[in-house]
Design an enzyme around this catalytic site. Structure first.
Site, PDB file in Angstrom:
ATOM      1  N   SER A 138       0.841  -1.188   0.000  1.00 35.49           N
ATOM      2  CA  SER A 138       0.000   0.000   0.000  1.00 35.49           C
ATOM      3  C   SER A 138       0.880   1.244   0.000  1.00 35.49           C
ATOM      4  O   SER A 138       2.048   1.193   0.399  1.00 35.49           O
ATOM      5  CB  SER A 138      -0.882   0.012   1.255  1.00 35.49           C
ATOM      6  OG  SER A 138      -1.526   1.259   1.440  1.00 35.49           O
ATOM      7  N   TYR A 151      -1.651  -0.283  10.740  1.00 37.36           N
ATOM      8  CA  TYR A 151      -1.807  -0.656   9.331  1.00 37.36           C
ATOM      9  C   TYR A 151      -0.547  -0.280   8.547  1.00 37.36           C
ATOM     10  O   TYR A 151       0.000  -1.103   7.797  1.00 37.36           O
ATOM     11  CB  TYR A 151      -3.023   0.051   8.735  1.00 37.36           C
ATOM     12  CG  TYR A 151      -3.244  -0.248   7.269  1.00 37.36           C
ATOM     13  CD1 TYR A 151      -3.686  -1.493   6.855  1.00 37.36           C
ATOM     14  CD2 TYR A 151      -3.018   0.731   6.297  1.00 37.36           C
ATOM     15  CE1 TYR A 151      -3.892  -1.781   5.508  1.00 37.36           C
ATOM     16  CE2 TYR A 151      -3.225   0.465   4.951  1.00 37.36           C
ATOM     17  CZ  TYR A 151      -3.660  -0.787   4.567  1.00 37.36           C
ATOM     18  OH  TYR A 151      -3.857  -1.055   3.230  1.00 37.36           O
TER      19      TYR A 151
END
Length: 242
Positions: A138, A151
């Site tokens: 990501s 995250y």
């Protein structure tokens, strides 16, 4: 270009989003695909859609025994894997507090340890004849923001681990890291912190990048001749700043 006809791809998190789109893209290129996910009904429906050469395997990347069982099926039914797409992931954003501790553990176990487990289990098959490992990370693996700390930590770790594997596994296995920004997927719907979920969902409701566009990039990377490796792809909507 690499002849992809008859190659076998295993895709984790194949029940929706980038995983499902990648399965469709690779099947269109002649791959046989093994669809791994916890939601058995969804992957079975996708396998039925894709037809011969697609199999659905209920598996949880946090449960090594289920991944081992999946690898055994892939070996016996499809002859082994040529491509592993580590796509399974969860994005449980929210303020850092004890109330979110279950979310933190889930992200580490799925996003990082799940990818490590799937790779470890399928590695011998990947090495047999030369394979490809695609790790879905990501933009959060490069930039951290308030509320996405754990995250981001899992994605930063994914990036470092992928680079180490790239060096360790060459020339037998090509390793590619895909780092998407906001993509039109269901990721925000799983956020348990209500205020955060509502705020994040607003951004995803207007997402312009579709899972199919990420899947096209993955198919392009895999089609390169074996002497060429694309190690890292960072992509964002053109109007996403960070």
């Amino acid at each position: 270009m690499t002849d992809t006809t008859g190659r076998v791809a295993v895709i984790t998190g194949a029940s929706s989003g980038i995983g499902a789109a990648t399965a469709r893209a690779l099947a269109a290129e002649g791959y046989r695909v093994a669809l791994l996910a916890r939601r058995a009904d969804r992957i079975q429906a996708l396998a039925d859609e894709l037809g011969d050469g697609a199999i659905a395997i209920e598996a949880d990347v946090t449960d090594r025994d289920s991944v081992v069982a999946a690898a055994t099926r892939v070996q016996s039914e499809l002859g082994g894997v040529d491509v592993l797409v580590n796509n399974a992931g969860t994005m449980l954003l929210g303020p850092f507090s004890s109330q979110q501790r279950a979310d933190y553990r889930a992200m580490v176990e799925v996003n990082l340890l799940g990818a490590i487990t799937a790779t470890e289990v399928f590695l011998d098959q990947l090495k047999d004849g030369g394979g490809d490992l695609i790790n879905i990370s990501s933009v959060a693996g490069r930039t951290a923001r308030a509320g996405n700390g754990v995250y981001a930590a899992t994605k930063w770790a994914m990036n470092g681990w992928s680079e180490s594997l790239r060096q360790e596994l060459l020339p037998d296995v090509r390793v590619t890291l895909i780092e998407p920004g906001v993509v039109d997927t269901e990721l925000p719907t799983h956020i348990t912190h209500e205020e955060t979920r509502a705020a994040v969902q607003k951004g995803y409701d207007t997402a312009k990048v579709k899972p199919e566009e990420v899947a096209e990039i993955i198919a392009f990377v895999l089609a390169r001749p074996r002497h060429l490796a694309i190690h890292e792809v960072l992509l964002r909507p053109a109007d996403q700043l960070g």
